[in-house]
Design a protein around this motif. Structure first.
Motif, short mmCIF file in Angstrom:
data_model
loop_
_atom_site.label_atom_id
_atom_site.label_comp_id
_atom_site.label_asym_id
_atom_site.label_seq_id
_atom_site.Cartn_x
_atom_site.Cartn_y
_atom_site.Cartn_z
N ASP A 181 0.88 -1.16 0.00
CA ASP A 181 0.00 0.00 0.00
C ASP A 181 0.92 1.21 0.00
O ASP A 181 1.17 1.83 1.03
CB ASP A 181 -0.93 0.00 1.20
N CYS A 182 1.44 1.52 -1.17
CA CYS A 182 2.56 2.44 -1.28
C CYS A 182 2.27 3.56 -2.28
O CYS A 182 1.98 3.28 -3.45
CB CYS A 182 3.81 1.66 -1.72
N PRO A 183 2.39 4.82 -1.85
CA PRO A 183 2.21 5.94 -2.77
C PRO A 183 3.45 6.24 -3.61
O PRO A 183 3.43 7.13 -4.45
CB PRO A 183 1.89 7.10 -1.84
N GLY A 184 4.54 5.49 -3.35
CA GLY A 184 5.78 5.69 -4.07
C GLY A 184 6.92 6.02 -3.13
O GLY A 184 6.80 5.90 -1.91
N TYR A 185 8.03 6.42 -3.70
CA TYR A 185 9.15 6.91 -2.90
C TYR A 185 8.84 8.30 -2.36
O TYR A 185 8.18 9.10 -3.04
CB TYR A 185 10.43 6.98 -3.74
N MET A 186 9.33 8.60 -1.17
CA MET A 186 9.25 9.95 -0.65
C MET A 186 10.10 10.86 -1.53
O MET A 186 11.19 10.47 -1.97
CB MET A 186 9.75 9.99 0.79
N VAL A 187 9.61 12.05 -1.82
CA VAL A 187 10.34 12.96 -2.70
C VAL A 187 10.50 14.33 -2.04
O VAL A 187 9.88 14.61 -1.01
CB VAL A 187 9.61 13.14 -4.06
N GLY A 188 11.33 15.17 -2.64
CA GLY A 188 11.53 16.51 -2.13
C GLY A 188 12.93 16.74 -1.60
O GLY A 188 13.68 15.78 -1.36
N PRO A 189 13.32 17.99 -1.40
CA PRO A 189 14.67 18.32 -0.94
C PRO A 189 15.05 17.64 0.37
O PRO A 189 16.19 17.19 0.53
CB PRO A 189 14.63 19.85 -0.79
N ALA A 190 14.12 17.57 1.32
CA ALA A 190 14.43 16.95 2.61
C ALA A 190 14.73 15.46 2.43
O ALA A 190 15.65 14.91 3.05
CB ALA A 190 13.28 17.15 3.59
N ALA A 191 13.95 14.81 1.57
CA ALA A 191 14.18 13.38 1.31
C ALA A 191 15.53 13.17 0.63
O ALA A 191 16.26 12.22 0.95
CB ALA A 191 13.05 12.81 0.46
N GLU A 192 15.87 14.03 -0.31
CA GLU A 192 17.13 13.89 -1.04
C GLU A 192 18.33 14.14 -0.13
O GLU A 192 19.42 13.58 -0.34
CB GLU A 192 17.17 14.83 -2.24
N ALA A 193 18.14 14.96 0.90
CA ALA A 193 19.23 15.20 1.85
C ALA A 193 19.62 13.94 2.61
O ALA A 193 20.70 13.87 3.20
CB ALA A 193 18.83 16.30 2.83
N GLU A 194 18.73 12.94 2.59
CA GLU A 194 18.99 11.67 3.27
C GLU A 194 19.63 10.64 2.35
O GLU A 194 19.62 9.44 2.64
CB GLU A 194 17.67 11.10 3.82
N ALA A 195 20.19 11.09 1.22
CA ALA A 195 20.84 10.20 0.25
C ALA A 195 19.85 9.18 -0.32
O ALA A 195 20.18 8.02 -0.53
CB ALA A 195 22.04 9.48 0.87
N LEU A 196 18.64 9.64 -0.60
CA LEU A 196 17.59 8.75 -1.08
C LEU A 196 17.95 8.06 -2.38
O LEU A 196 17.60 6.89 -2.60
CB LEU A 196 16.28 9.54 -1.24
N VAL A 197 18.62 8.76 -3.27
CA VAL A 197 18.95 8.16 -4.57
C VAL A 197 19.72 6.86 -4.38
O VAL A 197 19.44 5.84 -5.02
CB VAL A 197 19.75 9.15 -5.44
N ARG A 198 20.70 6.88 -3.51
CA ARG A 198 21.49 5.66 -3.26
C ARG A 198 20.78 4.70 -2.31
O ARG A 198 20.68 3.50 -2.58
CB ARG A 198 22.85 6.04 -2.68
N ARG A 199 20.30 5.22 -1.19
CA ARG A 199 19.71 4.33 -0.19
C ARG A 199 18.40 3.74 -0.70
O ARG A 199 18.11 2.55 -0.47
CB ARG A 199 19.51 5.09 1.12
N GLY A 200 17.60 4.54 -1.39
CA GLY A 200 16.36 4.01 -1.95
C GLY A 200 16.60 2.93 -2.98
O GLY A 200 15.83 1.97 -3.10
N SER A 201 17.69 3.06 -3.72
CA SER A 201 18.00 2.08 -4.75
C SER A 201 18.46 0.75 -4.17
O SER A 201 18.42 -0.28 -4.86
CB SER A 201 19.08 2.64 -5.68
N ARG A 202 18.91 0.75 -2.92
CA ARG A 202 19.31 -0.52 -2.28
C ARG A 202 18.17 -1.52 -2.29
O ARG A 202 18.38 -2.72 -2.46
CB ARG A 202 19.72 -0.28 -0.82
N MET A 203 16.96 -1.04 -2.12
CA MET A 203 15.82 -1.94 -2.06
C MET A 203 15.59 -2.62 -3.41
O MET A 203 15.26 -3.81 -3.48
CB MET A 203 14.58 -1.17 -1.62
N LEU A 204 15.76 -1.87 -4.49
CA LEU A 204 15.60 -2.46 -5.83
C LEU A 204 16.70 -3.47 -6.10
O LEU A 204 16.45 -4.54 -6.68
CB LEU A 204 15.61 -1.35 -6.88
#
Length: 517
Positions: free
Chosen positions: A361-384
């Motif tokens: 039940d997922c609206p997607g990845y969290m987005v926005g400057p605050a989310a990107e400050a958490e290294a989302l591009v790399r950390r989010g890709s770990r799941m894939l």
């Protein structure tokens, strides 16, 4: 009885708790159990085979031998092989290794012979493929050993050997009280950590902190559970050592195999557990507990990245890992921390052959400057990446929303990666959140509407149309998913699919390690 036999019996008695009543009394007064009491509670009766019982602290140059024999039994590390859960899994599948630092012996510190004992056990664990439980409480390295010349002691192999067991056998660490430095590393390298509420875990204890010029810190303030549970270090928090042992036996059982199917709750309740309104949050834990055999669910790292739920459970007697979005936090979006939590969990399940059930039940990845400050591009890709590497069966159930890359990450990278991808009747799927897609796709048209109310009405109409198009039945018509099902049938479909997959073990021969994080 010969003199030699009598001497053996005398020396054996000195290694038991009864030989040190004052130390045992102090331990009990601190609301703790002795190492031997914990081991006895954990293992099947009479099954413990001890190694290194007669080892003592390497301090003969500074202490009397009789004193060392009396006060430093086993050099503060009890270790051996045993059976755990033999009544459920039989003798072979219940074979395990157990190690425990003894806090009543020099505060559970790591001695020279204790390190050699660990080396011996870790090599045997590798050779015999023994799941392992390690009671890790203790103060770290011991500076007072004098019998072996050393400058740095950095050639000690125990940490390498323990770390090398990652992905080879499941390892569970139990922490009660203070656990610092080398002892904390033993816990940190384990696959799962069970800790009591009074635990304090840190890479350095008060002495090391003060020695580094970082000030005076009380032992219980170094890494208390109030810190180590929300930050994800500890998997399960318990009240005391008795509960820790009980939880550990259950955790170990997931890796020991199947059991007869257990009773389950009324599956028709699932039909009303998800609200019809897309934006209304709900608890996903009751859904997991209803799908699973009664009393079989253990939630892992529940205080960390609460938007993602990870749990071990049994469904029809089969052990499984369960991944689920928690709409109560961040609407169930995948944050950097949630992706870390999920990716590591997928690694754990894959390493030890546990099928994964993903409740989406997922609206997607969290987005926005605050989310990107958490290294989302790399950390989010770990799941894939972790999902793409899965070789164990994956079953995906879309409970309500499955939008964008987040939904793909929840399903191993694609709706067609799981062995079975189904949706409940009220589910909707789309390339991104529907209102956002409308605003993006109709931007020029909307900008041309001058009246704010008229513009928003147009958005509402277009979103409603998109909502209708995004229904699970429409996705099923185009075979994007395998089926739309009655929620009450979910458990049976999971059991039947896992049964169909049971004959094939497609896991690669290559060794997998499990990230500590």
């Amino acid at each position: 009885m010969s003199d030699d036999h009598a001497e053996l019996e005398r020396r054996r008695a000195l290694t038991e708790d009864a030989a040190r009543p004052e130390a045992v009394e102090r331990r009990h007064a601190a609301n703790g159990r002795t190492a031997r009491e914990n081991v006895e509670d954990l293992v099947d009766k009479g099954s413990f085979v001890e190694y290194g019982r007669f080892a003592i602290a390497a301090q003969r140059h500074r202490r009397d031998l009789a004193d060392l024999i009396a006060r430093t039994p086993a050099d503060g590390l009890i270790a051996g092989t045993a059976r755990i859960n033999g009544d459920l899994f039989g003798e072979e599948r219940s074979a395990c290794a157990v190690l425990s630092y003894d806090y009543t012996v020099l505060a559970g510190t790591q001695g020279a012979l204790g390190h050699r004992k660990k080396d011996r056990l870790f090599e045997l664990i590798d050779r015999m493929r023994l799941p392992t439980v390690f009671f890790a409480e203790g103060g770290g390295g011991r500076p007072g050993d004098t019998d072996y010349p050393t400058v740095s002691s950095l050639e000690v192999r125990a940490f390498k050997l323990w770390a090398a067991l990652s992905g080879v056998v499941p390892r569970i660490a139990i922490v009660k009280g203070r656990c610092f430095a080398g002892n904390a590393v033993i816990a940190g390298c384990a696959d799962l950590i069970v800790a009591t509420e009074d635990a304090s875990i840190g890479m350095g204890g008060p002495a090391m902190i003060a020695g580094g010029g970082l000030g005076e810190v009380a032992p219980d303030d170094v890494g208390p559970i109030a810190v180590q549970a929300p930050n994800g270090v500890v998997d399960v928090v318990v009240a005391d050592e008795a509960e820790a042992v009980a939880v550990t036996k259950r955790l170990l059982g997931y890796f020991q195999g199947t059991t007869p199917p257990g009773p389950a709750g009324d599956q028709t309740r699932l039909r009303t557990m998800v609200p019809e309104r897309a934006r209304r949050a709900y608890q996903v834990a009751p859904i997991i507990e209803t799908l699973a055999d009664e009393g079989s669910v253990t939630f892992l790292r529940p205080g960390f990245a609460k938007e993602m739920v990870t749990a071990l459970a049994r469904i029809g007697g089969r052990p499984v890992g369960v991944l689920a979005n928690n709409t109560m936090v961040m609407a169930g979006a995948i944050t950097a921390a949630a992706a870390d939590k999920a990716a590591r969990f997928l690694q754990l399940c894959d390493a030890f052959g546990l099928p994964v059930v993903s409740l989406v039940d997922c609206p997607g990845y969290m987005v926005g400057p605050a989310a990107e400050a958490e290294a989302l591009v790399r950390r989010g890709s770990r799941m894939l990446v972790a999902g793409a590497a899965l070789s164990v069966p994956l079953i995906a159930v879309v409970l309500r929303r499955g939008y964008g890359l987040g939904a793909q990450a929840m399903t191993g990278g694609s709706l067609h990666e799981p062995l079975l991808t189904v949706a409940w009747p009220g589910a909707h799927l789309g390339p991104m959140g529907l209102e956002g897609a409308v605003r993006l796709g109709m931007r020029k048209e909307l900008e041309a509407i001058a009246d704010d109310d008229e513009r928003e009405e147009r958005v509402r109409q277009a979103t409603a149309a998109a909502q209708d198009n995004a229904k699970a039945l429409n996705a099923a018509q185009l075979f994007e998913i395998d089926d739309v099902i009655d929620p009450a049938d979910t458990r049976k479909l999971i059991v039947d699919t896992l049964t169909a997959a049971a004959g094939a073990d497609e896991r690669a021969v290559r060794r997998r390690f499990v990230d500590t994080w």
